[in-house]
Design an enzyme around this catalytic site. Structure first.
Site, short mmCIF file in Angstrom:
data_model
loop_
_atom_site.label_atom_id
_atom_site.label_comp_id
_atom_site.label_asym_id
_atom_site.label_seq_id
_atom_site.Cartn_x
_atom_site.Cartn_y
_atom_site.Cartn_z
N GLU A 1 37.12 37.26 23.37
CA GLU A 1 36.60 36.58 24.55
C GLU A 1 35.42 35.70 24.15
O GLU A 1 34.83 35.89 23.08
CB GLU A 1 36.06 37.61 25.55
N LYS B 1 38.57 53.33 26.57
CA LYS B 1 39.91 53.89 26.38
C LYS B 1 39.84 55.38 26.04
O LYS B 1 40.68 56.17 26.47
CB LYS B 1 40.67 53.10 25.31
N VAL C 1 45.56 51.74 27.87
CA VAL C 1 45.22 52.18 26.52
C VAL C 1 46.27 51.71 25.53
O VAL C 1 47.45 52.01 25.69
CB VAL C 1 45.11 53.73 26.46
N GLY D 1 47.77 48.85 24.95
CA GLY D 1 48.80 47.88 25.36
C GLY D 1 50.20 48.43 25.37
O GLY D 1 50.53 49.32 26.16
N LYS E 1 41.40 48.89 33.08
CA LYS E 1 40.68 50.07 32.57
C LYS E 1 39.54 50.52 33.47
O LYS E 1 39.21 51.69 33.54
CB LYS E 1 40.08 49.76 31.19
N ASP F 1 34.83 48.66 24.64
CA ASP F 1 36.23 48.65 25.08
C ASP F 1 36.98 49.87 24.53
O ASP F 1 37.68 50.56 25.27
CB ASP F 1 36.91 47.34 24.64
N GLY G 1 42.12 33.03 20.17
CA GLY G 1 42.27 33.67 21.48
C GLY G 1 42.29 35.20 21.40
O GLY G 1 42.66 35.86 22.35
N GLY H 1 48.55 41.35 24.89
CA GLY H 1 49.56 40.31 24.95
C GLY H 1 50.25 40.38 26.30
O GLY H 1 50.29 41.43 26.93
N1 NAP Z 1 45.77 40.62 28.45
C1 NAP Z 1 46.09 41.76 27.87
O1 NAP Z 1 46.72 41.77 26.84
C2 NAP Z 1 45.69 43.08 28.50
C3 NAP Z 1 46.02 44.27 27.85
C4 NAP Z 1 45.70 45.49 28.46
C5 NAP Z 1 45.06 45.50 29.67
N2 NAP Z 1 44.70 44.31 30.27
C6 NAP Z 1 44.04 44.36 31.58
O2 NAP Z 1 44.93 43.86 32.54
C7 NAP Z 1 44.23 43.15 33.56
C8 NAP Z 1 44.75 41.75 33.64
O3 NAP Z 1 44.57 41.11 32.40
P1 NAP Z 1 44.91 39.58 32.19
O4 NAP Z 1 44.80 39.33 30.74
O5 NAP Z 1 46.18 39.26 32.87
O6 NAP Z 1 43.68 38.88 32.93
P2 NAP Z 1 43.58 37.37 33.41
O7 NAP Z 1 44.49 36.52 32.60
O8 NAP Z 1 42.16 37.05 33.48
O9 NAP Z 1 44.18 37.40 34.89
C9 NAP Z 1 43.53 38.01 35.98
C10 NAP Z 1 44.28 37.64 37.24
O10 NAP Z 1 43.67 38.31 38.33
C11 NAP Z 1 43.47 37.36 39.36
N3 NAP Z 1 42.40 37.82 40.25
C12 NAP Z 1 41.06 37.72 40.08
N4 NAP Z 1 40.42 38.27 41.12
C13 NAP Z 1 41.38 38.71 41.98
C14 NAP Z 1 41.36 39.34 43.24
N5 NAP Z 1 40.21 39.66 43.82
N6 NAP Z 1 42.53 39.65 43.82
C15 NAP Z 1 43.70 39.35 43.25
N7 NAP Z 1 43.79 38.74 42.05
C16 NAP Z 1 42.63 38.43 41.43
C17 NAP Z 1 43.17 36.08 38.66
O11 NAP Z 1 43.37 35.01 39.55
P3 NAP Z 1 43.34 33.46 39.11
O12 NAP Z 1 44.67 33.24 38.45
O13 NAP Z 1 43.21 32.75 40.40
O14 NAP Z 1 42.18 33.32 38.20
C18 NAP Z 1 44.21 36.13 37.55
O15 NAP Z 1 45.45 35.72 38.02
C19 NAP Z 1 42.77 43.23 33.18
O16 NAP Z 1 42.17 44.26 33.88
C20 NAP Z 1 42.82 43.49 31.69
O17 NAP Z 1 41.69 44.16 31.25
C21 NAP Z 1 45.03 43.12 29.71
#
Ligand code: NAP
Lengths: 328, 193
Positions: free
Chosen positions: A196, A211, A138, A140, A111, A207, A193, A305
């Site tokens: 945060e 969006k 936005v 998911g 985002k 958040d 979970g 998710g």
């Molecule tokens: N989770 C959800 O359901 C969800 C939904 C909508 C949007 N999002 C968005 O999607 C994105 C990812 O979410 P997530 O839940 O997958 O987050 P996450 O579990 O915290 O994963 C983040 C990943 O990015 C990696 N990373 C950190 N710094 C980096 C860099 N400089 N270069 C390359 N990779 C790097 C991390 O590496 P390491 O593995 O080494 O720590 C990790 O693998 C976020 O922006 C989040 O806001 C997430």
């Protein structure tokens, strides 16, 4: 089509699994996490890469990073799924700019960059004949962007409003159902979970507001920033307040609204009939789109998710590939 | 012959209100003079149609002059009914043999409820109410408060009444200002689309 992916967390792994398990015609050729990376133009063995990530915490070789991947010729589309920074958008913003400047299309779930710098990213993409898509930012899994741009093409969108934050919705649902205090419900959300360790962004409504900014800019071409959103979070909502509403078959939900004609851009807890389509349970998201021809359309689904968010990213990827072909 | 009511009787709150004031309730207060056959149970043919359209009877006055022998009964009624439901109500009276002799002036009644969370009592609740009541165009119609533990914020449902939506909105603007000063959280209903 060759895909490079920055980030291999919850969303990144979901995408990798989808590419591995479903026959989508996509080939993952580069991937990086925070400490390592790998570039394999002929296609990464996803199963063994994921296994290595699980075992060592690294997906590739230390020293290989986002910059190397971006500068390589190994990809057609960049998937940017690294952590969100709502203040600067970095480092993701820089990665996205770099890829677009090279004429590479970008799909992101992040985002930060989209909310902070939509206009200039949009221009940059146009200038270089590339696409920037961000369905996953936005709501998911809910195809809100696709619905508005394709499904409702030709309609004027007069109002958008909905439940944009699953964490808040979970907390309010539990307070209403079980009479939990805000603190108890928050604790429960953390244990499951859904929240945060630092839940500020979610519970203060930030958040959801981010969006709204993305939607306002993308759907109406506004030039809004977070400062333009009137924001009230749920951290002041009491169980007694919800009980007062429930006495009359109503409840309280955190609602984000955009009403362009009235210049309304607002996130606030609201009293709403329990029978209203936006009153969804637990971590679900819901968004209502008011249009002049189609009337009101409400979409309900999972706002977060691993696979759910991956679904939105994959749909953007396939949109770029199938609807518009590869631009080169 | 048994009469439905003794002479000069005023009955208040005959039907329980089914109106929900959280969503803007836009009602019309209307007085009517009705005439019906003077036989037992006839008043039901007045009360039932009002209740069926979701209305609320505020008062019923029926005058009977024992000196005059008549087989009809005049009833003066004041009721609150949802906006737009007068026509169906009159139709329903007609079907039940109730004649409408006169319809008085209609007055619009708009109510909106909000929930206030904060230290409502410690920040001078009568001052807060006075800010609305002193406007002359709106008033605080009802308050229901859930008292919390000492020093915790209380949660209160406040219903504001006025004669138009525009005035309700003006009153809400004032309440929002008060809330900012006194640091309450106001939770407002989501408007219907
Ligand atoms: N989770 C959800 O359901 C969800 C939904 C909508 C949007 N999002 C968005 O999607 C994105 C990812 O979410 P997530 O839940 O997958 O987050 P996450 O579990 O915290 O994963 C983040 C990943 O990015 C990696 N990373 C950190 N710094 C980096 C860099 N400089 N270069 C390359 N990779 C790097 C991390 O590496 P390491 O593995 O080494 O720590 C990790 O693998 C976020 O922006 C989040 O806001 C997430």
């Amino acid at each position: 089509m060759r895909i490079a992916m920055l980030g291999l967390g919850s969303v990144g792994k979901g995408i990798a699994r989808a590419i591995l398990e479903q026959d989508l015609g996509l080939s993952l050729t580069a991937v990086a996490d925070s400490k390592s990376g790998r570039i394999e133009p002929s296609g990464i063995d996803i199963a063994s890469m994921l296994e290595q990530k699980e075992r060592t915490g690294m997906c590739g070789t230390p020293g290989v990073g986002a910059a190397d991947i971006l500068a390589s010729d190994a990809y057609d589309i960049l998937i940017e799924v690294s952590p969100t920074n709502a203040e600067t958008g970095e480092p993701a913003l820089g990665y996205i700019r770099e890829a677009l400047s090279r004429g590479m299309s970008v799909v992101t779930s992040n985002k930060g960059p989209v909310a902070l710098d939509y206009q200039s990213l949009h221009l940059l993409a146009k200038e270089h004949g590339a696409y920037l898509r961000y369905e996953a930012t936005v709501c998911g899994a809910i195809p809100i962007m696709h619905t508005i741009e394709s499904g409702l093409a030709g309609n004027t969108i007069t109002k958008l409003y909905g439940v944009f934050n699953g964490t808040c919705n979970y907390i309010l649902t539990r307070m209403a159902e079980e009479g939990l205090t805000y603190q108890q419900a928050l604790l429960e959300a953390r244990e499951l979970g859904y929240a945060e360790a630092d839940p500020t962004y979610d519970v203060k409504g930030i958040d959801a507001a981010i969006k709204l900014v993305i939607l306002a800019n993308a759907v109406w071409g506004m030039e809004k920033t977070l400062d333009d959103v009137e924001i009230t979070g749920i951290d002041g909502v009491t169980t007694a307040a919800i009980a007062l509403a429930e006495e009359q078959d109503l409840t309280i939900r955190l609602i984000g609204e955009i009403i362009p004609a009235e210049d309304v851009l607002r996130v606030s807890p609201r009293i709403i009939p329990k029978s209203h389509p936006l009153v969804v349970e637990e971590t679900l998201n819901a968004v209502a789109i008011d249009t002049e021809m189609a009337g009101e359309i409400t979409l309900i689904g999972k706002g977060a998710g691993s696979l759910e968010t991956a679904s939105a990213v994959i749909s953007d990827l396939l949109f770029i590939r199938d609807c518009h072909g590869r631009r080169s | 012959m048994p009469f439905p009511f003794p002479p000069y009787n005023v009955v208040k709150d005959l039907s329980r209100s089914r109106l929900k004031y959280f969503q803007d309730a836009i009602n019309v207060q209307v007085s009517m003079k009705l005439e019906m056959k003077d036989s037992p149970g006839q008043l039901v043919s007045v009360i039932q149609p009002i209740s069926e359209i979701g209305g609320n009877i505020l008062s019923v006055i029926h005058e009977r002059d024992p000196a005059v022998k008549s087989d009809v009964l005049d009833v003066q009624i004041l009721c609150e009914i949802p906006e737009g439901s007068l026509e169906p109500l009159l139709e329903s009276f007609k079907q039940r043999g109730v004649s409408v002799l006169r319809i008085g002036e209609e007055r619009l009644l708009v109510r909106r409820s909000v929930i206030l969370i904060g230290h409502l009592i410690h920040t001078d609740i009568s001052d807060t109410i006075g800010k609305i009541d002193s406007t002359g165009f709106a008033e605080v119609h009802a308050l229901s408060m859930i008292m919390p533990a000492i020093n915790e914020p209380s949660s209160t449902k406040m219903t504001i009444k006025s004669d138009s939506l525009a005035n309700i909105n003006r009153a809400l603007d004032i309440l929002r200002d008060v809330a900012r000063q006194k640091e309450f959280l106001i939770i407002e209903p989501l408007e219907d689309v």
